[in-house]
Design a protein around this motif. Sequence first.
Motif, short mmCIF file in Angstrom:
data_model
loop_
_atom_site.label_atom_id
_atom_site.label_comp_id
_atom_site.label_asym_id
_atom_site.label_seq_id
_atom_site.Cartn_x
_atom_site.Cartn_y
_atom_site.Cartn_z
N SER A 220 0.88 -1.17 0.00
CA SER A 220 0.00 0.00 0.00
C SER A 220 0.92 1.21 0.00
CB SER A 220 -0.93 -0.01 1.22
OG SER A 220 -0.19 -0.02 2.40
N PHE A 221 0.39 2.35 -0.43
CA PHE A 221 1.23 3.53 -0.59
C PHE A 221 0.38 4.79 -0.62
CE2 PHE A 221 0.20 1.71 -4.69
CZ PHE A 221 -0.29 2.79 -5.40
N GLU A 222 1.05 5.91 -0.50
CA GLU A 222 0.43 7.22 -0.64
C GLU A 222 0.69 7.68 -2.07
OE1 GLU A 222 1.20 11.63 1.19
OE2 GLU A 222 1.56 9.89 2.47
N LEU A 223 -0.34 8.10 -2.77
CA LEU A 223 -0.21 8.52 -4.16
C LEU A 223 0.20 9.98 -4.23
CD1 LEU A 223 -0.60 7.33 -7.00
CD2 LEU A 223 -2.93 8.21 -6.96
N ALA A 224 1.19 10.26 -5.06
CA ALA A 224 1.66 11.63 -5.26
C ALA A 224 1.70 11.90 -6.75
CB ALA A 224 3.05 11.81 -4.65
N LYS A 225 1.73 13.17 -7.11
CA LYS A 225 1.83 13.58 -8.50
C LYS A 225 3.03 14.51 -8.63
CE LYS A 225 -1.45 14.33 -12.14
NZ LYS A 225 -2.82 14.70 -12.47
N THR A 226 3.86 14.28 -9.65
CA THR A 226 5.03 15.12 -9.85
C THR A 226 4.64 16.38 -10.61
OG1 THR A 226 5.61 14.04 -11.94
CG2 THR A 226 6.57 13.11 -9.92
N SER A 227 5.55 17.35 -10.62
CA SER A 227 5.28 18.62 -11.29
C SER A 227 5.07 18.44 -12.79
CB SER A 227 6.41 19.62 -11.02
OG SER A 227 7.66 19.05 -11.39
N ASP A 228 5.54 17.31 -13.35
CA ASP A 228 5.31 17.06 -14.78
C ASP A 228 4.10 16.16 -15.03
OD1 ASP A 228 6.44 14.72 -13.91
OD2 ASP A 228 8.01 14.65 -15.42
N GLY A 229 3.25 15.96 -13.98
CA GLY A 229 1.98 15.28 -14.14
C GLY A 229 2.00 13.77 -14.01
N LYS A 230 3.13 13.18 -13.63
CA LYS A 230 3.21 11.73 -13.50
C LYS A 230 2.93 11.31 -12.06
CE LYS A 230 6.41 11.30 -17.30
NZ LYS A 230 7.72 10.88 -17.74
N TYR A 231 2.39 10.10 -11.91
CA TYR A 231 2.09 9.58 -10.58
C TYR A 231 3.30 8.88 -10.00
CZ TYR A 231 -2.83 10.42 -11.52
OH TYR A 231 -4.02 11.01 -11.79
N ARG A 232 3.43 8.96 -8.67
CA ARG A 232 4.48 8.28 -7.93
C ARG A 232 3.89 7.71 -6.65
NH1 ARG A 232 10.40 11.06 -7.86
NH2 ARG A 232 10.74 10.86 -10.08
N ALA A 233 4.49 6.62 -6.20
CA ALA A 233 4.10 6.03 -4.92
C ALA A 233 5.10 6.49 -3.86
CB ALA A 233 4.10 4.52 -5.01
N GLN A 234 4.59 6.93 -2.72
CA GLN A 234 5.42 7.34 -1.59
C GLN A 234 5.03 6.52 -0.38
OE1 GLN A 234 4.34 11.48 -1.17
NE2 GLN A 234 6.02 12.15 -2.44
N ASN A 235 5.94 6.44 0.59
CA ASN A 235 5.65 5.80 1.88
C ASN A 235 5.04 4.40 1.71
OD1 ASN A 235 6.51 8.19 3.17
ND2 ASN A 235 4.48 9.07 2.85
N LEU A 236 5.74 3.53 0.96
CA LEU A 236 5.27 2.17 0.75
C LEU A 236 5.20 1.40 2.06
CD1 LEU A 236 6.19 2.94 -2.19
CD2 LEU A 236 6.74 0.55 -2.47
N THR A 237 4.18 0.57 2.19
CA THR A 237 4.02 -0.36 3.30
C THR A 237 3.84 -1.75 2.70
OG1 THR A 237 2.91 1.36 4.60
CG2 THR A 237 2.68 -0.91 5.36
N PHE A 238 4.67 -2.69 3.12
CA PHE A 238 4.58 -4.04 2.60
C PHE A 238 3.58 -4.84 3.40
CE2 PHE A 238 8.21 -2.52 0.55
CZ PHE A 238 8.61 -3.39 -0.45
N ALA A 239 2.74 -5.61 2.70
CA ALA A 239 1.73 -6.43 3.37
C ALA A 239 2.44 -7.57 4.11
CB ALA A 239 0.76 -7.01 2.36
N PRO A 240 1.95 -7.92 5.29
CA PRO A 240 2.59 -9.01 6.05
C PRO A 240 2.43 -10.36 5.39
CG PRO A 240 0.69 -8.09 7.24
CD PRO A 240 0.83 -7.34 5.97
#
Length: 145
Positions: free
Chosen positions: A125-145
Amino acid sequence: AGDVPFNAHDPNILVGSMVSFSPLNTEGRLWANNVLPISSGKRPMDMPMPSRAPGFGFGEKTKRARTEMSMGQQGAGVIKTYSELKGFGFIRCDGMAEDIFFMRTSMPEEYRESPGTEIVGTTVSFELAKTSDGKYRAQNLTFAP
């Protein structure tokens, strides 16, 4: 862009670590000279900036730094690819037209040096972010147990 060869004499320089160097033109090829590890990801204040060498992208056309802005949305998916050498990968998410890019630094500390073969196929799971050039990135990944 690409890899810049250098002679590794410092045991503190690890694969995938941040380094600073002075560019050197040897027989038409770019080489890294005076390679030093950067532990914090920032250049130490007493380290001089590398000299600018024409023809190697220094001072020619500068790229604007990308900024990331959290969208306040959580996402989930499966790690599709990851290169421990390059320090990034992609997450496949249902409902998204494209795979979501993520950086090694977005992963929990204990997974950052993991080979791609160990984490590909893992649910995150992750927090969705958008870069200044409009692309999506995943931040703060959490791995499922």
